[in-house]
Design a protein around this motif. Structure first.
Motif, PDB file in Angstrom:
ATOM      1  N   PHE A 115       9.305  59.269  44.573  1.00 53.21           N
ATOM      2  CA  PHE A 115      10.221  58.359  45.248  1.00 53.21           C
ATOM      3  C   PHE A 115       9.982  56.899  44.875  1.00 53.21           C
ATOM      4  O   PHE A 115      10.913  56.092  44.872  1.00 53.21           O
ATOM      5  N   ALA A 116       8.749  56.548  44.557  1.00 54.34           N
ATOM      6  CA  ALA A 116       8.451  55.156  44.209  1.00 54.34           C
ATOM      7  C   ALA A 116       9.209  54.713  42.967  1.00 54.34           C
ATOM      8  O   ALA A 116       9.612  53.548  42.841  1.00 54.34           O
ATOM      9  N   ASP A 117       9.428  55.620  42.033  1.00 58.48           N
ATOM     10  CA  ASP A 117      10.091  55.280  40.779  1.00 58.48           C
ATOM     11  C   ASP A 117      11.610  55.411  40.854  1.00 58.48           C
ATOM     12  O   ASP A 117      12.327  54.750  40.099  1.00 58.48           O
ATOM     13  N   ILE A 118      12.089  56.258  41.734  1.00 56.28           N
ATOM     14  CA  ILE A 118      13.499  56.652  41.682  1.00 56.28           C
ATOM     15  C   ILE A 118      14.365  55.953  42.723  1.00 56.28           C
ATOM     16  O   ILE A 118      15.586  55.979  42.640  1.00 56.28           O
ATOM     17  N   VAL A 119      13.743  55.272  43.704  1.00 55.89           N
ATOM     18  CA  VAL A 119      14.479  54.797  44.878  1.00 55.89           C
ATOM     19  C   VAL A 119      14.485  53.275  44.983  1.00 55.89           C
ATOM     20  O   VAL A 119      13.464  52.620  44.779  1.00 55.89           O
ATOM     21  N   ASN A 120      15.661  52.739  45.319  1.00 58.98           N
ATOM     22  CA  ASN A 120      15.813  51.348  45.743  1.00 58.98           C
ATOM     23  C   ASN A 120      16.357  51.370  47.159  1.00 58.98           C
ATOM     24  O   ASN A 120      17.276  52.132  47.463  1.00 58.98           O
ATOM     25  N   LYS A 126      25.171  49.566  36.785  1.00 56.10           N
ATOM     26  CA  LYS A 126      23.986  48.720  36.804  1.00 56.10           C
ATOM     27  C   LYS A 126      22.890  49.228  37.742  1.00 56.10           C
ATOM     28  O   LYS A 126      21.869  48.558  37.923  1.00 56.10           O
ATOM     29  N   VAL A 127      23.114  50.390  38.339  1.00 53.24           N
ATOM     30  CA  VAL A 127      22.143  50.917  39.314  1.00 53.24           C
ATOM     31  C   VAL A 127      21.444  52.132  38.731  1.00 53.24           C
ATOM     32  O   VAL A 127      22.085  53.057  38.240  1.00 53.24           O
ATOM     33  N   ARG A 128      20.126  52.114  38.799  1.00 49.46           N
ATOM     34  CA  ARG A 128      19.321  53.230  38.302  1.00 49.46           C
ATOM     35  C   ARG A 128      18.808  54.056  39.473  1.00 49.46           C
ATOM     36  O   ARG A 128      18.402  53.518  40.500  1.00 49.46           O
ATOM     37  N   GLY A 129      18.842  55.377  39.316  1.00 48.98           N
ATOM     38  CA  GLY A 129      18.242  56.245  40.328  1.00 48.98           C
ATOM     39  C   GLY A 129      19.029  56.273  41.617  1.00 48.98           C
ATOM     40  O   GLY A 129      20.252  56.349  41.623  1.00 48.98           O
ATOM     41  N   ARG A 130      18.304  56.181  42.729  1.00 47.98           N
ATOM     42  CA  ARG A 130      18.909  56.374  44.054  1.00 47.98           C
ATOM     43  C   ARG A 130      18.860  55.096  44.889  1.00 47.98           C
ATOM     44  O   ARG A 130      17.911  54.312  44.785  1.00 47.98           O
ATOM     45  N   VAL A 131      19.879  54.918  45.719  1.00 50.22           N
ATOM     46  CA  VAL A 131      19.935  53.808  46.650  1.00 50.22           C
ATOM     47  C   VAL A 131      19.885  54.357  48.077  1.00 50.22           C
ATOM     48  O   VAL A 131      20.779  55.098  48.493  1.00 50.22           O
ATOM     49  N   VAL A 132      18.841  54.009  48.799  1.00 47.90           N
ATOM     50  CA  VAL A 132      18.709  54.367  50.207  1.00 47.90           C
ATOM     51  C   VAL A 132      19.169  53.163  51.035  1.00 47.90           C
ATOM     52  O   VAL A 132      18.798  52.021  50.746  1.00 47.90           O
ATOM     53  N   VAL A 133      19.983  53.422  52.056  1.00 47.54           N
ATOM     54  CA  VAL A 133      20.489  52.351  52.916  1.00 47.54           C
ATOM     55  C   VAL A 133      19.843  52.465  54.290  1.00 47.54           C
ATOM     56  O   VAL A 133      20.026  53.472  54.994  1.00 47.54           O
ATOM     57  N   ASP A 134      19.079  51.428  54.659  1.00 47.60           N
ATOM     58  CA  ASP A 134      18.538  51.340  56.012  1.00 47.60           C
ATOM     59  C   ASP A 134      19.641  50.729  56.873  1.00 47.60           C
ATOM     60  O   ASP A 134      19.885  49.513  56.833  1.00 47.60           O
ATOM     61  N   VAL A 135      20.334  51.560  57.630  1.00 54.10           N
ATOM     62  CA  VAL A 135      21.517  51.095  58.354  1.00 54.10           C
ATOM     63  C   VAL A 135      21.164  50.214  59.540  1.00 54.10           C
ATOM     64  O   VAL A 135      22.047  49.581  60.135  1.00 54.10           O
ATOM     65  N   ASN A 136      19.889  50.147  59.885  1.00 56.10           N
ATOM     66  CA  ASN A 136      19.480  49.359  61.049  1.00 56.10           C
ATOM     67  C   ASN A 136      18.969  47.968  60.686  1.00 56.10           C
ATOM     68  O   ASN A 136      18.395  47.278  61.521  1.00 56.10           O
TER      69      ASN A 136
END
Length: 327
Positions: free
Chosen positions: A293-298, A316-326
């Motif tokens: 996850f350290a390499d694949i996630v923003n 322009k986005v690599r890997g995965r984008v996690v959204v902290d909705v809070n």
């Protein structure tokens, strides 16, 4: 009232903003969830930017993935305090989705969060990782084993591609990654790719049959790329097709199918039966190393997600984008 990303379409045009929304906007459902994290997938970016008619009714909260804690439940399947996970089922398209701090959902769409993952890790995987796992399962069920030869992964820098590489490599396959960003070769090799090729080798019109190279493939691109992948599969090979980043058309011939016994396995993640979902997430729990996850996630905030969706559409986005909705 709760915070949400809201897509509206009216006389003023098509627009996406983050705002306070009245709970009355939430559709019917027997489970209300306090959302912890969501994601940005290609489909989410299409919806947010309006680049394709993904959203079927307005106003709409996008977000095809979510993980959260049950706040109230009229279902005997889930109780208050349970942590649940959702991928697809038309959420974010016809039913308000995960890019908000609250969601009202049907219990039939939910599964319990696998104990192997934290909520953030589950969204790091999201629909992209879950779809990649469904693709790998399809290859396995069609007899594509590691000893058969190289597996091609197209759209390698995207979410599905990144997870497909990592999963296949962990299972012992030799993986070739096709990408338009060859400058990201170090990233792809760290995930497990043994070779990197430029997507230009596959993205232009090709021959009905090409030299046999791939034992199998995971394709999230479609169009000429998928046609060329089919044309270059080895005898009896399988391609799991799950996306259309290049286009929806398939300008191919029947030659690979009737002369080489090639299988084109369509992978739908949206309406997949619950048993398949549970199987895929259990396999992910068995395979995925949390260090990945350290390499694949923003990670981004809900307010940042609109701009990031535009970046995703621009490649322009690599890997995965996690959204902290809070936040």
């Amino acid at each position: 009232m709760f915070n949400a990303m809201l897509i509206e379409k009216d006389d003023q045009g098509y627009r996406t903003t983050v705002k306070k929304v009245n709970e009355a906007v939430l559709p019917e459902g027997d489970v209300t969830v306090k959302v912890l994290y969501s994601t940005l997938n290609y489909k989410d970016a299409l919806a947010i930017t309006g680049k394709a008619p993904v959203v079927r009714s307005f106003p709409m909260v996008p977000g095809i993935d979510l993980v959260g804690i049950v706040e109230s439940s009229d279902s005997d399947k889930f109780s208050v305090g349970d942590t649940v996970l959702l991928n697809g089922f038309g959420v974010g398209e016809v039913h308000c989705g995960g890019l908000a701090t609250k969601a009202r959902l049907k219990s039939d769409w939910l599964i319990a969060l696998p104990s192997a993952f934290t909520p953030r890790q589950a969204m790091a995987i999201g629909t992209a990782g879950y779809t990649a796992m469904l693709c790998v399962i399809a290859l396995e069920k069609n007899g594509v084993t590691p000893d058969k030869g190289d597996i091609l992964v197209t759209g390698a820098n995207g979410g599905v591609g990144s997870f497909a590489i990592a999963i296949l490599a962990k299972l012992g396959y030799s993986v070739v990654a096709s990408t338009g960003r060859v400058d990201e070769s170090d990233y792809l090799k760290k995930l497990g790719a043994s070779e990197i090729i430029d997507r230009a080798m596959l993205s232009e019109p090709g021959r009905p049959l090409a030299k046999e190279r791939w034992a199998g493939a995971v394709d999230s691109v479609g169009s000429h790329t998928l046609a060329n992948v089919c044309a270059s599969l080895r005898y009896g090979g399988t391609v799991a097709a799950c996306g259309l980043a290049q286009g929806m058309e398939l300008p191919a011939s029947v030659a690979p199918f009737i002369l080489r016994g090639v299988t084109l396995a369509g992978i739908d993640s949206v309406m997949r039966p619950l048993a398949d979902r549970v199987e895929a997430w259990q396999r992910l729990a068995d395979i995925i190393d949390p260090s990945l996850f350290a390499d694949i996630v923003n990670e981004v905030s809900l307010t940042e997600a609109v701009d990031v969706a535009n970046q995703l559409m621009e490649g322009k986005v690599r890997g995965r984008v996690v959204v902290d909705v809070n936040r």
